[in-house]
Design a protein around this motif. Structure first.
Motif, PDB file in Angstrom:
ATOM      1  N   VAL A  30      40.861  56.211  65.280  1.00 45.51           N
ATOM      2  CA  VAL A  30      42.088  55.802  64.594  1.00 45.51           C
ATOM      3  C   VAL A  30      42.869  57.055  64.205  1.00 45.51           C
ATOM      4  O   VAL A  30      42.291  58.076  63.819  1.00 45.51           O
ATOM      5  N   VAL A  31      44.199  56.960  64.289  1.00 52.61           N
ATOM      6  CA  VAL A  31      45.064  58.105  64.021  1.00 52.61           C
ATOM      7  C   VAL A  31      45.622  57.997  62.604  1.00 52.61           C
ATOM      8  O   VAL A  31      46.315  57.025  62.275  1.00 52.61           O
ATOM      9  N   LEU A  32      45.323  58.971  61.771  1.00 55.84           N
ATOM     10  CA  LEU A  32      45.926  59.065  60.443  1.00 55.84           C
ATOM     11  C   LEU A  32      47.216  59.861  60.585  1.00 55.84           C
ATOM     12  O   LEU A  32      47.190  61.070  60.855  1.00 55.84           O
ATOM     13  N   ALA A  33      48.362  59.189  60.422  1.00 54.18           N
ATOM     14  CA  ALA A  33      49.650  59.863  60.621  1.00 54.18           C
ATOM     15  C   ALA A  33      50.004  60.800  59.475  1.00 54.18           C
ATOM     16  O   ALA A  33      50.713  61.792  59.674  1.00 54.18           O
ATOM     17  N   GLU A  34      49.505  60.480  58.304  1.00 49.85           N
ATOM     18  CA  GLU A  34      49.814  61.281  57.123  1.00 49.85           C
ATOM     19  C   GLU A  34      49.374  62.725  57.335  1.00 49.85           C
ATOM     20  O   GLU A  34      48.235  63.002  57.708  1.00 49.85           O
ATOM     21  N   VAL A  55      51.833  62.979  66.339  1.00 47.38           N
ATOM     22  CA  VAL A  55      51.378  61.587  66.388  1.00 47.38           C
ATOM     23  C   VAL A  55      51.705  60.969  67.740  1.00 47.38           C
ATOM     24  O   VAL A  55      50.874  60.288  68.352  1.00 47.38           O
ATOM     25  N   VAL A  56      52.909  61.207  68.237  1.00 45.05           N
ATOM     26  CA  VAL A  56      53.315  60.657  69.536  1.00 45.05           C
ATOM     27  C   VAL A  56      52.385  61.162  70.635  1.00 45.05           C
ATOM     28  O   VAL A  56      51.910  60.392  71.484  1.00 45.05           O
ATOM     29  N   ALA A  57      52.105  62.458  70.638  1.00 49.21           N
ATOM     30  CA  ALA A  57      51.243  63.030  71.674  1.00 49.21           C
ATOM     31  C   ALA A  57      49.841  62.435  71.625  1.00 49.21           C
ATOM     32  O   ALA A  57      49.230  62.146  72.667  1.00 49.21           O
ATOM     33  N   ILE A  58      49.315  62.246  70.435  1.00 50.28           N
ATOM     34  CA  ILE A  58      47.972  61.678  70.290  1.00 50.28           C
ATOM     35  C   ILE A  58      47.945  60.226  70.764  1.00 50.28           C
ATOM     36  O   ILE A  58      47.027  59.808  71.491  1.00 50.28           O
ATOM     37  N   VAL A  59      48.942  59.447  70.377  1.00 52.74           N
ATOM     38  CA  VAL A  59      48.996  58.037  70.788  1.00 52.74           C
ATOM     39  C   VAL A  59      49.106  57.933  72.305  1.00 52.74           C
ATOM     40  O   VAL A  59      48.435  57.096  72.937  1.00 52.74           O
ATOM     41  N   GLN A  60      49.927  58.764  72.912  1.00 53.76           N
ATOM     42  CA  GLN A  60      50.079  58.727  74.368  1.00 53.76           C
ATOM     43  C   GLN A  60      48.771  59.070  75.069  1.00 53.76           C
ATOM     44  O   GLN A  60      48.453  58.516  76.118  1.00 53.76           O
ATOM     45  N   ALA A  61      47.994  59.975  74.489  1.00 55.88           N
ATOM     46  CA  ALA A  61      46.707  60.338  75.088  1.00 55.88           C
ATOM     47  C   ALA A  61      45.659  59.249  74.901  1.00 55.88           C
ATOM     48  O   ALA A  61      44.787  59.058  75.760  1.00 55.88           O
ATOM     49  N   LEU A  62      45.729  58.525  73.789  1.00 57.88           N
ATOM     50  CA  LEU A  62      44.732  57.490  73.503  1.00 57.88           C
ATOM     51  C   LEU A  62      44.985  56.184  74.243  1.00 57.88           C
ATOM     52  O   LEU A  62      44.035  55.464  74.568  1.00 57.88           O
ATOM     53  N   ALA A  93      41.959  53.475  75.229  1.00 58.65           N
ATOM     54  CA  ALA A  93      41.610  52.613  74.091  1.00 58.65           C
ATOM     55  C   ALA A  93      42.304  51.258  74.224  1.00 58.65           C
ATOM     56  O   ALA A  93      43.516  51.192  74.470  1.00 58.65           O
ATOM     57  N   GLY A  94      41.528  50.199  74.051  1.00 57.38           N
ATOM     58  CA  GLY A  94      42.134  48.875  74.075  1.00 57.38           C
ATOM     59  C   GLY A  94      43.066  48.658  72.896  1.00 57.38           C
ATOM     60  O   GLY A  94      44.085  47.986  72.999  1.00 57.38           O
ATOM     61  N   GLN A  95      42.691  49.255  71.757  1.00 55.16           N
ATOM     62  CA  GLN A  95      43.503  49.162  70.544  1.00 55.16           C
ATOM     63  C   GLN A  95      43.702  50.566  69.994  1.00 55.16           C
ATOM     64  O   GLN A  95      42.732  51.287  69.798  1.00 55.16           O
ATOM     65  N   THR A  96      44.943  50.941  69.764  1.00 55.23           N
ATOM     66  CA  THR A  96      45.231  52.210  69.096  1.00 55.23           C
ATOM     67  C   THR A  96      45.920  51.900  67.779  1.00 55.23           C
ATOM     68  O   THR A  96      46.974  51.266  67.756  1.00 55.23           O
ATOM     69  N   LEU A  97      45.304  52.331  66.691  1.00 56.00           N
ATOM     70  CA  LEU A  97      45.834  52.074  65.352  1.00 56.00           C
ATOM     71  C   LEU A  97      46.249  53.400  64.725  1.00 56.00           C
ATOM     72  O   LEU A  97      45.467  54.349  64.682  1.00 56.00           O
ATOM     73  N   VAL A  98      47.488  53.442  64.244  1.00 57.46           N
ATOM     74  CA  VAL A  98      48.007  54.613  63.539  1.00 57.46           C
ATOM     75  C   VAL A  98      48.257  54.197  62.095  1.00 57.46           C
ATOM     76  O   VAL A  98      49.091  53.326  61.829  1.00 57.46           O
ATOM     77  N   THR A  99      47.540  54.789  61.154  1.00 58.40           N
ATOM     78  CA  THR A  99      47.648  54.403  59.754  1.00 58.40           C
ATOM     79  C   THR A  99      48.523  55.381  58.976  1.00 58.40           C
ATOM     80  O   THR A  99      48.796  56.493  59.422  1.00 58.40           O
ATOM     81  N   ILE A 158      40.041  55.745  46.954  1.00 54.97           N
ATOM     82  CA  ILE A 158      41.311  55.228  46.427  1.00 54.97           C
ATOM     83  C   ILE A 158      42.291  54.965  47.562  1.00 54.97           C
ATOM     84  O   ILE A 158      42.516  55.824  48.421  1.00 54.97           O
ATOM     85  N   ASP A 159      42.854  53.769  47.592  1.00 51.04           N
ATOM     86  CA  ASP A 159      43.870  53.343  48.568  1.00 51.04           C
ATOM     87  C   ASP A 159      43.347  53.296  49.996  1.00 51.04           C
ATOM     88  O   ASP A 159      44.144  53.213  50.940  1.00 51.04           O
ATOM     89  N   ASN A 160      42.048  53.314  50.196  1.00 55.60           N
ATOM     90  CA  ASN A 160      41.487  53.355  51.555  1.00 55.60           C
ATOM     91  C   ASN A 160      41.298  51.950  52.121  1.00 55.60           C
ATOM     92  O   ASN A 160      40.175  51.489  52.350  1.00 55.60           O
ATOM     93  N   GLY A 161      42.406  51.271  52.369  1.00 55.60           N
ATOM     94  CA  GLY A 161      42.332  49.944  52.964  1.00 55.60           C
ATOM     95  C   GLY A 161      41.714  49.967  54.346  1.00 55.60           C
ATOM     96  O   GLY A 161      40.932  49.082  54.711  1.00 55.60           O
ATOM     97  N   PHE A 162      42.063  50.983  55.127  1.00 57.10           N
ATOM     98  CA  PHE A 162      41.488  51.109  56.467  1.00 57.10           C
ATOM     99  C   PHE A 162      39.962  51.169  56.410  1.00 57.10           C
ATOM    100  O   PHE A 162      39.268  50.443  57.125  1.00 57.10           O
ATOM    101  N   GLY A 163      39.432  52.022  55.557  1.00 57.17           N
ATOM    102  CA  GLY A 163      37.979  52.169  55.464  1.00 57.17           C
ATOM    103  C   GLY A 163      37.295  50.884  55.039  1.00 57.17           C
ATOM    104  O   GLY A 163      36.208  50.555  55.531  1.00 57.17           O
ATOM    105  N   ALA A 164      37.932  50.142  54.143  1.00 62.44           N
ATOM    106  CA  ALA A 164      37.337  48.893  53.669  1.00 62.44           C
ATOM    107  C   ALA A 164      37.347  47.831  54.760  1.00 62.44           C
ATOM    108  O   ALA A 164      36.344  47.134  54.985  1.00 62.44           O
TER     109      ALA A 164
END
Length: 267
Positions: free
Chosen positions: A58-62, A69-76, A80-86, A237-243
Motif C-alpha cells: 500500500v502506498v502512503l501518499a503523505e 506517488v504517480v511513479a509508484i502507482v504506475q509501477a504497481l 497488483a490487482g488492487q493498488t491503494l494509496v492512503t 492514532i488515526d490508523n484506519g488503514f492498519g485497523a
C-alpha cells in the motif's frame, strides 16, 4: 504477484510458454526500484507482498511528492490487482487520476484506488463504527481497506457514548459480525463499551479529534491501551488503514483455514 499469478507462472513453465530464465527473474527479484534515473531510487516496491500477506503493498501518499506517488502507482498497477494509496491530498489525487485513467478518488477515505481485478470475497463480515461524524474519514479508510481485501463491510457512524441510546439501538446487529473496527476520539470510550456488548474481536482506532487535553489523540490512545474490556486490540492514532487491514486479514486467514478443514502439514 499473488497465488493466481504464481499458478499461471508455473502453468506457463509446464506448457513451455515461459522460459526458466524468465521465471527465475520473476521469482528471484521480487522488488523493483523506482526513480533510479541517474539518482538514488526513492522507492523499492515489494511485488511479492500479496503472495506473502494476501494484499499488495500500500502506498502512503503523505510525505511524498505527487510525482513520486504517480511513479509508484504506475509501477504497481501492472502487478497488483488492487493498488491503494492512503492519506492522499486532493492535489496528489488529481495528479494520479490524470496519469492513471482507471484510478478512482475516494474522497471520504482520502484515498485513491486502482483496480485491475475485483476483490475476491473472503466471506469476512467486518463492522466499522465511528463515535462521531468527525471520525468518519478514519473510519472510511478502515472500511475501504477491508473491502479491498474482500470483506463485506457494515458501516455505522456517529454512535458515540455521549448518546449511548444510539449504540444500544444498533448493538444487536453487531452479533453477526466476525470482527469490528471501532473509531473514536476524545476519551475513546466507545470501543470498550462495544467490546462489552458484542462477542467478536475489536480493533480500536484512537483518533486525533477532540479538544485541549486530547493532545492530538494521545488521550484516546492511552485510554484504549488501559481498557478494562477484554478483546480490544489498539492500533496507532488515526490508523484506519492498519485497523481495517488487521481485522480483514485475521478473519480471512481463519476462514481460509476453515475452508481447508483446519488441517496443517505439521498437525
Amino acid at each position: 504477484m499473488n497465488d493466481e499469478a504464481l499458478r499461471r507462472l508455473l502453468e506457463g513453465i509446464a506448457a513451455g510458454e515461459v522460459t526458466p530464465e524468465n521465471a527465475e527473474r520473476q521469482l528471484r527479484f521480487p522488488f523493483e526500484t523506482v526513480g533510479d534515473d541517474g539518482k538514488t531510487p526513492f522507492a523499492r516496491l515489494d511485488h511479492h507482498r500479496e503472495l506473502r500477506r494476501g494484499f499488495p503493498e500500500v502506498v502512503l501518499a503523505e510525505g511524498k511528492t505527487a510525482e513520486q506517488v504517480v511513479a509508484i502507482v504506475q509501477a504497481l498497477r501492472d502487478t497488483a490487482g488492487q493498488t491503494l494509496v492512503t492519506r492522499t491530498a486532493p492535489d496528489t489525487a488529481r495528479a494520479v487520476l490524470e496519469a492513471v485513467p482507471e484510478a478512482v478518488w475516494r474522497a471520504e477515505a482520502r484515498a485513491v484506488v486502482v483496480s485491475s481485478t475485483a476483490p475476491s470475497p473472503t466471506g469476512a463480515r467486518i463492522g466499522v463504527v465511528s463515535a462521531g461524524t468527525s471520525d468518519i474519514p478514519v473510519a472510511e479508510e478502515a472500511a475501504l481497506t477491508a473491502e479491498l481485501m474482500g470483506a463485506d463491510v457494515r458501516r455505522t457512524f456517529d454512535i458515540g457514548v455521549a448518546g449511548i441510546q444510539r449504540l444500544l439501538a444498533e448493538a444487536s446487529t453487531f452479533r453477526s459480525l466476525h470482527a469490528m473496527v471501532v473509531v473514536a476520539g476524545m476519551e475513546a470510550a466507545l470501543a470498550p463499551v462495544v467490546a462489552g456488548l458484542t462477542p467478536c474481536p475489536i480493533v480500536a482506532v484512537p483518533t486525533s479529534t477532540g479538544y485541549g487535553a486530547s493532545w492530538g489523540g494521545l488521550t484516546a490512545l492511552l485510554s484504549l491501551l488501559n481498557s478494562c474490556a477484554p478483546g480490544v486490540t489498539v492500533v496507532n492514532i488515526d490508523n484506519g488503514f492498519g485497523a481495517g487491514y488487521a481485522a480483514a486479514l485475521a478473519v480471512a486467514h481463519f476462514r481460509r483455514l476453515e475452508s481447508e478443514g483446519g488441517r496443517r502439514s505439521d498437525d
